[in-house]
Enzyme design. Structure first.
Site, mmCIF file in Angstrom:
data_model
loop_
_atom_site.group_PDB
_atom_site.id
_atom_site.type_symbol
_atom_site.label_atom_id
_atom_site.label_comp_id
_atom_site.label_asym_id
_atom_site.label_seq_id
_atom_site.Cartn_x
_atom_site.Cartn_y
_atom_site.Cartn_z
ATOM 1 N N GLN A 51 0.806 -1.221 0.000
ATOM 2 C CA GLN A 51 0.000 0.000 0.000
ATOM 3 C C GLN A 51 0.838 1.269 0.000
ATOM 4 O O GLN A 51 0.300 2.359 -0.194
ATOM 5 C CB GLN A 51 -0.914 0.008 1.238
ATOM 6 C CG GLN A 51 -1.962 -1.079 1.258
ATOM 7 C CD GLN A 51 -3.055 -0.878 0.224
ATOM 8 O OE1 GLN A 51 -3.291 0.229 -0.250
ATOM 9 N NE2 GLN A 51 -3.731 -1.953 -0.141
ATOM 10 N N SER A 63 3.612 -3.946 -5.143
ATOM 11 C CA SER A 63 2.624 -4.451 -6.094
ATOM 12 C C SER A 63 2.282 -3.374 -7.109
ATOM 13 O O SER A 63 2.039 -2.219 -6.747
ATOM 14 C CB SER A 63 1.355 -4.869 -5.342
ATOM 15 O OG SER A 63 0.631 -5.839 -6.052
ATOM 16 N N HIS A 96 -0.350 -2.964 -9.179
ATOM 17 C CA HIS A 96 -1.720 -2.473 -9.376
ATOM 18 C C HIS A 96 -2.184 -1.513 -8.289
ATOM 19 O O HIS A 96 -3.307 -1.018 -8.335
ATOM 20 C CB HIS A 96 -2.692 -3.644 -9.512
ATOM 21 C CG HIS A 96 -2.997 -4.368 -8.247
ATOM 22 N ND1 HIS A 96 -4.174 -4.204 -7.559
ATOM 23 C CD2 HIS A 96 -2.289 -5.275 -7.547
ATOM 24 C CE1 HIS A 96 -4.180 -4.984 -6.488
ATOM 25 N NE2 HIS A 96 -3.045 -5.633 -6.462
ATOM 26 N N THR A 135 9.436 -17.255 -17.653
ATOM 27 C CA THR A 135 9.613 -16.191 -18.636
ATOM 28 C C THR A 135 9.092 -14.867 -18.080
ATOM 29 O O THR A 135 7.977 -14.797 -17.553
ATOM 30 C CB THR A 135 8.853 -16.529 -19.931
ATOM 31 O OG1 THR A 135 9.345 -17.766 -20.446
ATOM 32 C CG2 THR A 135 9.020 -15.434 -20.970
ATOM 33 N N CYS A 141 -9.072 -8.745 -0.553
ATOM 34 C CA CYS A 141 -8.677 -10.158 -0.589
ATOM 35 C C CYS A 141 -9.553 -11.023 0.305
ATOM 36 O O CYS A 141 -9.554 -12.241 0.192
ATOM 37 C CB CYS A 141 -7.218 -10.306 -0.167
ATOM 38 S SG CYS A 141 -6.093 -9.433 -1.277
#
Length: 378
Positions: A180, A200, A202, A242, A327
């Site tokens: 956050q 993160s 997003h 990958t 979540c």
């Protein structure tokens, strides 16, 4: 039009980032592991640039950035990846907090089930955990201390710099879950004492599915992490597979923008916070978390006498808000964060999280208040 006030769950992708991602999806689509031709080299160059852009946010070196699928994977690598070192050295003690995200608490539960001892420090009623209490729990057999930089439900910023100072001469590894906070609270995450940082994409206007683990070296020694997956040597052997070049490029640009536009974004979010508080003032909201320690774009509050689910239904089509972590939103369990803060159960049940960005549209707060008042009189 519904105004999106759930940015702590995920942010929209910045158009500049989206344009770059599309370029690497459709035009420069090479594999960064292909070393024999210019298309692969272009992908390598994009990854190297992104690694540098992420590193600049936290003042680490490029080779200390490990790309992951997000902060959850980074947390798992950081904590479960230290287990072998703990078993080898006999250091089987871990200190963390009772308000961590499940992406930390559940790996800690797994470690506890395999013989590690986990101490969880509770916050005060403002949602802040005492750095002194955490440091006091450290023992000679402590392997790692793990604390979030800012809470995902309340937005309360935790005392990372203070903890860094207290742990200066102590050997445990320090892990900070910055899902956050990465790109939002900047100097606090640049302290050299932090060994491991989870981030993160997003949460900072990059796509979902990409993040990073910062693994700072002590001297010339990297944190002794054991990979959770095997099958390739990518990301210094810690994260085989990958590389998603397009997503990584997007994370890199989003990180650079978060750093260069930080002051303007903070000012915009702080001004919006005052709008929210003024707009909801007729409902006499009870705010959870001291304002001086809360991120500018998050507000956790209760509306007296009202259930959070009922309020969210009433605001449908007007505001998109949440009542906790995205979540765990399907479980409808009382917030473990607010419960750990020792808030009254009626406040826990009625808590709402409103979170926005520097791009969030204005809200018709008169309409929002009217809809909630209709609940009271119904």
């Amino acid at each position: 039009m519904t105004v999106y006030l759930d940015a702590s769950a995920t942010t929209p992708v910045d158009k500049r980032v989206a344009d770059l991602v599309m370029r690497y999806l459709t035009e420069e689509f090479g594999n960064a592991g292909s070393r024999t031709h210019e298309i692969g080299h272009a992908a390598q160059t994009a990854v190297a640039r992104a690694r540098r852009q992420v590193a600049q946010v936290v003042h680490c070196t490029d080779d200390e950035v490990i790309f992951t699928s997000g902060a959850t994977e980074a947390n798992n690598i950081a904590l479960l990846g230290l287990a072998s070192e703990g078993e080898r050295t006999g250091k089987r003690h871990i200190v963390s907090t009772a308000i961590e995200h499940k992406a930390v608490l559940e790996p800690l539960q797994r470690l506890a089930s395999s013989g590690f001892e986990v101490d969880l420090v509770k916050p005060d009623p403002s949602g802040r955990v005492s750095a002194e209490q955490i440091a006091a729990k450290v023992r000679p057999d402590t392997l790692v201390v793990s604390m979030m930089a800012a809470n995902n439900e309340t937005g309360v910023i935790q005392p990372v710099p203070q903890l860094c100072r207290l742990l200066k001469d102590e050997p445990p590894y320090l892990h900070i879950d910055a899902a956050q906070a990465f790109g939002k609270i900047v100097p606090e995450l640049q302290h050299h004492r932090i060994d491991l940082i989870s981030a993160s994409g997003h949460k900072i206007f990059a796509p979902k599915g990409v993040g990073a683990l910062i693994a700072r070296k002590r001297g010339f020694r990297r944190p002794p992490l054991t990979p959770l997956l095997v099958g390739g040597g990518q990301e210094r052997g810690l994260r085989p597979g990958t590389l998603p070049v397009a997503l990584i490029a997007g994370l890199g640009l989003a990180s650079e923008l978060a750093l260069t536009e930080h002051a303007d974004r903070q000012a915009s979010c702080a001004a919006y916070r005052q709008e929210v508080l003024r707009g909801l003032a007729p409902l006499h909201p009870q705010v959870h978390g001291a304002a001086e320690h809360t991120m500018a774009h998050v507000l956790n509050l209760s509306l007296p006498g009202l259930d959070s689910e009922a309020v969210m239904v009433a605001w449908r089509g007007l505001l998109a808000v949440s009542n906790g972590s995205a979540c765990t939103s399907a479980s409808y369990e009382p917030s473990h964060v607010l419960t750990a803060m020792a808030l009254p159960q009626d406040q826990v049940r009625s808590a709402l999280r409103l979170s926005w960005t520097h791009m969030t549209e204005s809200v018709d707060w008169q309409e929002a208040v009217a809809r909630v008042r209709d609940l009271i009189t119904a």
